[in-house]
Motif scaffolding. Sequence first.
Motif, short mmCIF file in Angstrom:
data_model
loop_
_atom_site.label_atom_id
_atom_site.label_comp_id
_atom_site.label_asym_id
_atom_site.label_seq_id
_atom_site.Cartn_x
_atom_site.Cartn_y
_atom_site.Cartn_z
N VAL A 1 0.84 -1.19 0.00
CA VAL A 1 0.00 0.00 0.00
C VAL A 1 0.88 1.25 0.00
CG1 VAL A 1 -1.73 1.32 1.28
CG2 VAL A 1 -1.87 -1.18 1.19
N LEU A 2 0.51 2.22 -0.83
CA LEU A 2 1.21 3.50 -0.86
C LEU A 2 0.21 4.65 -0.82
CD1 LEU A 2 4.01 3.11 -3.58
CD2 LEU A 2 4.31 3.17 -1.11
N PHE A 3 0.56 5.69 -0.09
CA PHE A 3 -0.17 6.95 -0.06
C PHE A 3 -1.68 6.78 0.20
CE2 PHE A 3 3.19 7.60 -3.47
CZ PHE A 3 4.16 7.96 -2.55
N PRO A 4 -2.07 6.00 1.22
CA PRO A 4 -3.50 5.92 1.54
C PRO A 4 -4.00 7.26 2.04
CG PRO A 4 -2.19 4.93 3.29
CD PRO A 4 -1.23 5.26 2.18
N ASP A 5 -5.15 7.69 1.53
CA ASP A 5 -5.67 9.02 1.85
C ASP A 5 -7.08 8.89 2.41
OD1 ASP A 5 -6.37 11.65 2.08
OD2 ASP A 5 -6.01 12.17 -0.02
N THR A 6 -7.18 8.87 3.73
CA THR A 6 -8.48 8.76 4.39
C THR A 6 -9.39 9.92 4.03
OG1 THR A 6 -7.44 7.63 6.26
CG2 THR A 6 -9.61 8.59 6.64
N ASN A 7 -8.81 11.09 3.79
CA ASN A 7 -9.60 12.29 3.53
C ASN A 7 -9.81 12.57 2.05
OD1 ASN A 7 -9.74 12.94 6.34
ND2 ASN A 7 -7.62 13.64 6.23
N ALA A 8 -9.54 11.59 1.20
CA ALA A 8 -9.72 11.79 -0.24
C ALA A 8 -11.18 12.13 -0.56
CB ALA A 8 -9.31 10.54 -1.00
N ARG A 9 -11.36 12.95 -1.58
CA ARG A 9 -12.69 13.28 -2.05
C ARG A 9 -13.23 12.16 -2.94
NH1 ARG A 9 -9.51 17.17 -3.75
NH2 ARG A 9 -10.09 16.71 -5.93
N ALA A 10 -14.52 12.15 -3.18
CA ALA A 10 -15.10 11.20 -4.12
C ALA A 10 -14.51 11.43 -5.51
CB ALA A 10 -16.62 11.35 -4.16
N ASN A 11 -14.27 10.33 -6.21
CA ASN A 11 -13.71 10.35 -7.56
C ASN A 11 -12.28 10.88 -7.60
OD1 ASN A 11 -16.17 9.40 -8.81
ND2 ASN A 11 -17.00 11.47 -8.49
N ALA A 12 -11.57 10.71 -6.50
CA ALA A 12 -10.16 11.08 -6.44
C ALA A 12 -9.36 9.88 -5.94
CB ALA A 12 -9.97 12.27 -5.50
N GLU A 13 -8.02 10.00 -6.04
CA GLU A 13 -7.16 8.89 -5.62
C GLU A 13 -7.37 8.57 -4.14
OE1 GLU A 13 -3.49 11.23 -6.99
OE2 GLU A 13 -5.48 12.15 -7.14
N TRP A 14 -7.57 7.29 -3.86
CA TRP A 14 -7.80 6.82 -2.48
C TRP A 14 -6.53 6.16 -1.94
CZ3 TRP A 14 -11.74 2.43 -1.00
CH2 TRP A 14 -12.06 2.54 0.36
N TYR A 15 -5.96 5.26 -2.73
CA TYR A 15 -4.70 4.63 -2.36
C TYR A 15 -4.06 4.05 -3.62
CZ TYR A 15 -7.15 0.12 -2.64
OH TYR A 15 -7.88 -0.96 -3.08
N TYR A 16 -2.75 3.84 -3.52
CA TYR A 16 -1.99 3.22 -4.60
C TYR A 16 -1.48 1.86 -4.13
CZ TYR A 16 -1.76 7.60 -7.25
OH TYR A 16 -2.07 8.73 -7.98
N LEU A 17 -1.19 1.00 -5.08
CA LEU A 17 -0.55 -0.28 -4.80
C LEU A 17 0.77 -0.33 -5.57
CD1 LEU A 17 -3.46 -2.88 -4.86
CD2 LEU A 17 -2.34 -1.89 -2.86
N ALA A 18 1.77 -0.92 -4.94
CA ALA A 18 3.08 -1.07 -5.57
C ALA A 18 3.54 -2.51 -5.42
CB ALA A 18 4.09 -0.14 -4.92
N LYS A 19 4.50 -2.88 -6.23
CA LYS A 19 5.09 -4.21 -6.15
C LYS A 19 6.61 -4.08 -6.21
CE LYS A 19 3.03 -7.76 -7.68
NZ LYS A 19 2.48 -8.87 -8.50
N ALA A 20 7.26 -5.06 -5.61
CA ALA A 20 8.71 -5.08 -5.67
C ALA A 20 9.16 -5.19 -7.13
CB ALA A 20 9.25 -6.26 -4.87
N ASN A 21 10.20 -4.45 -7.46
CA ASN A 21 10.74 -4.46 -8.80
C ASN A 21 12.18 -4.97 -8.75
OD1 ASN A 21 11.76 -3.93 -11.34
ND2 ASN A 21 11.02 -1.82 -11.45
N PRO A 22 12.38 -6.25 -9.02
CA PRO A 22 13.73 -6.82 -8.92
C PRO A 22 14.73 -6.16 -9.86
CG PRO A 22 12.07 -8.57 -9.08
CD PRO A 22 11.38 -7.27 -9.39
N ALA A 23 14.23 -5.61 -10.98
CA ALA A 23 15.14 -4.94 -11.93
C ALA A 23 15.77 -3.70 -11.30
CB ALA A 23 14.38 -4.57 -13.20
N GLY A 24 14.96 -2.99 -10.49
CA GLY A 24 15.45 -1.83 -9.75
C GLY A 24 16.26 -0.88 -10.59
N PHE A 25 17.47 -0.60 -10.11
CA PHE A 25 18.33 0.33 -10.83
C PHE A 25 19.07 -0.38 -11.94
CE2 PHE A 25 17.96 2.77 -6.81
CZ PHE A 25 17.54 3.94 -7.35
#
Length: 320
Positions: free
Chosen positions: A296-320
């Motif tokens: 979970v990234l950037f969860p926003d309890t106070n988000a408005r309707a039709n706006a970003e609520w939360y993001y999901l991320a995954k590990a990226n083995p390629a990285g740099f």
Amino acid sequence: MTVASDLHFKSVNYTGQGKGPRVIITGAVHGNETCGTKGISRVMEEIDSGKLRILNGMVTFVPIVNPLAYAKGERSGDRNLNRNLFPNENPQDFEDRIANWLCPLLGQHEVLLDLHSFNAQSQPFVMVGPRNNDGKLQPFQHEEKERALARRLGVKRFVDGWMATYGAGVQRRLRDDSQLETVLRYGVGTTEYMRSTGGYALTLECGQHADPQAPEVAYRAIMNTLAFLGLIDAPQPVPLAPEDSEYLSMVEVHDKQDAADKFSRVWSSFDRVAKGDEIGRRADGTPVLASEDAIVLFPDTNARANAEWYYLAKANPAGF
């Protein structure tokens, strides 16, 4: 009571005699994120006292980007400055007026280090930009330079994929593409604007807002940046080894469909969820479940309707 019309904007420039890059370092884009302000002030005091000397290139410090939000001790003055950051011939709010000053200033530089903090307890992390590309969303050609600097800031966690994930969410929620460019502009903040001018940029999230170590993280990152780019006479910071880093890529954004949508628990960035875990519930009681193992990234309890609520991320083995 702070009156917005009484405020002014301040930047401080130090220019060395030798050749070098043009660097800008910013704090308090959000007024309740003061670690960058403290780290910048500490470095400026060392320069002014003669303890530290800028020998090559130039560095511009902006300790407080948003003086109204800073005076209020809140994230924003009138709105979030780190969205829709463009010059505006007809400014509608205080953040528009900041943009009219800040955007030309960013354009005079090649490298931006933007210092922030966050709500919940977690370790510092760096937001990096896209891979080199000629696409329409965020064309970029300084991947190697940007990521080389990121590895030397002194933190171990890296996140990419902001604009691509944000853009996919925008396209999903629009009924047609006629508004796409306008809405995508809302995703542009300091680093995105800096890249649009031909430079490169990093957002360093130094820690929780009140963490006494966050200003130290900011200070160390500033000093490492100045040393790595050759502005000061100091040993080159050692790059973080790939095996010591955690690299994540943002993959999904989930919107708040109704103001009454609620999280099922208090989420913090980098909390892990397993496939089937309940993240929240819609206003009608429908559970919102994780479709796969993710972070979970950037969860926003106070988000408005039709706006970003939360993001999901995954590990990226390629990285740099």
